[in-house]
Design an enzyme around this catalytic site. Structure first.
Site, mmCIF file in Angstrom:
data_model
loop_
_atom_site.group_PDB
_atom_site.id
_atom_site.type_symbol
_atom_site.label_atom_id
_atom_site.label_comp_id
_atom_site.label_asym_id
_atom_site.label_seq_id
_atom_site.Cartn_x
_atom_site.Cartn_y
_atom_site.Cartn_z
ATOM 1 N N ASP A 370 -27.303 -32.816 29.457
ATOM 2 C CA ASP A 370 -27.013 -33.428 30.754
ATOM 3 C C ASP A 370 -26.110 -34.652 30.583
ATOM 4 O OD1 ASP A 370 -27.568 -33.753 33.688
ATOM 5 O OD2 ASP A 370 -28.399 -35.648 32.962
ATOM 6 N N LYS A 374 -22.049 -35.209 31.801
ATOM 7 C CA LYS A 374 -21.577 -36.387 32.547
ATOM 8 C C LYS A 374 -20.432 -37.073 31.804
ATOM 9 C CE LYS A 374 -26.103 -37.212 34.659
ATOM 10 N NZ LYS A 374 -27.294 -38.082 34.693
#
Length: 512
Positions: A370, A374
């Site tokens: 994750d 980003k």
């Protein structure tokens, strides 16, 4: 002044089109058209040379269309024989919208944004009068747009929300709670006309209200992108926005389809922006072609104004040299608490899970993927062409627990305790643990260096002073030197993320 004073709509019309080129400049062509149609008892509404390239269009009643084609074909048979007129044909089921406006270019632009391209545009400059011809099924949308632009009628934006879990459900409630204030202050009406998940969808052209959960639960309509688009087109709804609050790898494959069908996109789903660079650029090209927008501020930093800040700096020519920070609100909570408390690592993980900070399977967070997504999103905002495979990721999950079922992983969480306790104890005095993303290297080249890893930092540093589930981003630039721009705040939670998505919806709606 009423709508009927300025806007007139004439239905059951047809266009008779001439295709050709050499005869257009000839003197008397228009008079010949009027004469032959008048002799046949056919009334002419509008004649224009703007509708089709190298052609003329004539507006008549639909009942007269075939007769008009017949008598005009006879009148211009010599021109057809010479090739000056290549074809004469009719288009039925059209309508005329006539209105008075000095700003018809703005209206035309709004029509095009909604995938409406008038078949004919006729302007009488001296009177400010404009006639546009559209297909019958586009009449309502076109009328709504004209009325909005002329009278300041509240703009209606129709939302299709995909995903109604923690973030999606919270977003629905936020929109419904704020709808009256938004209508009053901004003259903007947000209508949620579709709510869907991977299994089924609920549709309501009038917009959902406070009983939306019940309507969704009782819906028997199977989820289908094609069905959703067809429904909204069938009911002639304008200003369409698709809002993706899923984490689906499959659903993002439909983004191009939505854009091609007249939707803008708002998304908290990070997947599309981390697809291979060819797909990433393909969507941007499609957005430009269709004059649509794709907003995704919540992809990084939840509700923090991070992506917009980076975009503005980059577009202004500022040389960004490094972006570093704690990108995950989940892992911020975990290591902020683990560093300061005497509780075990597994205790903190379970606590974060209970509070809803982690994904249902905490390995989604602990894997570092994750954070990596980003970081890649920010790299691409700087026009770097890094791929996901370029990122060095430290996975926090032991290899033996990577592939076991979620239930087994959760039952064996305590196996992580000894390793992370050692890491904590082996730090220098006055240091704390932080899981960071770091974009660095020569960012003026095609690719930067991307690292995602657990580090030990001084407790007195900006990273070290982070609290709760907050995120922090340090943006280093050539102009600011060693003093980064720091953006810090809540980085996790359904309310924060939903509020960020809501902000994107409003920002997009005001520019539509």
């Amino acid at each position: 002044m009423t709508t009927s004073d300025i806007i007139n709509i004439y239905r059951n019309k047809a266009l008779v089109n001439f295709e050709g080129k050499d005869f257009l400049g000839q003197i008397g062509v228009d008079s010949r058209i009027f004469r032959v149609l008048n002799d046949a008892g056919i009334s002419v509404g509008v004649i224009s040379q703007q509708a089709i390239e190298n052609g003329i269009s004539v507006l008549v009643d639909e009942n007269d269309a075939e007769d008009a084609v017949r008598v005009l074909s006879e009148e211009f048979k010599n021109e057809k024989a010479k090739g000056a007129v290549s074809n004469i044909y009719n288009i039925n089921n059209v309508a005329v919208i006539g209105f008075v406006s000095e700003n018809y270019n703005k209206i035309l632009s709004e029509l095009q944004r909604n995938k409406i391209f008038p078949l004919l545009l006729n302007q009488i400059a001296s009177a400010g009068r404009v006639n546009i011809v559209v297909t019958d099924n586009q009449t309502e949308i076109a009328k709504n747009i004209v009325e909005t632009e002329i009278y300041g009628k509240p703009k209606v934006v129709h939302l299709a929300l995909i995903g109604h879990g923690n973030v999606g459900g919270t977003l629905v409630e936020q929109i419904l709670d704020s709808s009256h204030d938004i209508l009053t202050r901004k003259r903007l009406q947000l209508k949620i006309v579709a709510i869907a998940n991977s299994r089924k969808m609920a549709l309501n052209k009038g917009g959902f209200g406070s009983d939306w959960r019940q309507k969704v639960n009782y819906s028997q309509t199977e989820s289908s992108v094609e069905g959703l688009i067809s429904y909204l087109k069938e009911h002639h709804l304008e200003n369409l926005v698709m809002v993706d609050n899923t984490a689906s790898k499959d659903f993002v494959k439909h983004y191009d389809v939505f854009v091609d069908n007249g939707f803008d996109i708002v998304s908290s789903n990070k997947i599309y922006n981390t697809l291979p660079i060819a797909s990433y650029r393909s969507l941007r090209k499609s957005l430009g072609k269709n004059k649509k927008q794709y907003l995704y501020e919540t992809n990084v930093g939840a509700g923090l104004p991070l992506i917009d800040t980076i975009k503005l700096l980059h577009l202004s020519g500022e040389n960004i040299t490094r972006i570093k920070g704690v990108f995950s609100g989940t892992l911020s909570y975990v290591f902020n608490n683990f560093s300061l408390r005497n509780d075990t690592f597994s205790t903190i993980i379970n606590e974060a899970l209970d509070k809803g900070y982690t994904e249902p399977d905490p390995r989604e967070d602990l894997s570092g993927n994750d954070v990596a997504r980003k970081l890649l999103i920010l790299a691409r905002e700087l026009d770097l062409i890094n791929e996901f495979e370029d990122i060095n990721i430290q996975n926090l999950v032991p290899e033996g627990l990577l592939s076991v079922p979620k239930s087994e992983f959760l039952s064996r969480l305590e196996e992580l305790d000894e390793e992370y306790q050692k890491i904590k104890e082996n730090q220098e005095p006055g240091h704390v643990l932080r899981y960071v993303g770091d974009l660095h290297g020569d960012l003026q080249k095609e690719k930067g260096e991307l690292d995602v890893k657990l580090v030990s930092v001084p407790a007195t540093s900006a990273l070290g002073q982070l609290k709760g589930s907050d995120s922090i981003f340090e943006i280093y630039t050539e102009s600011y030197g060693e003093h980064p721009i720091v953006i810090m705040g809540a980085g996790a939670g359904a309310k924060v993320t939903a509020r960020g998505v809501f902000g994107d919806i409003l920002r997009l709606s005001e520019t539509k």
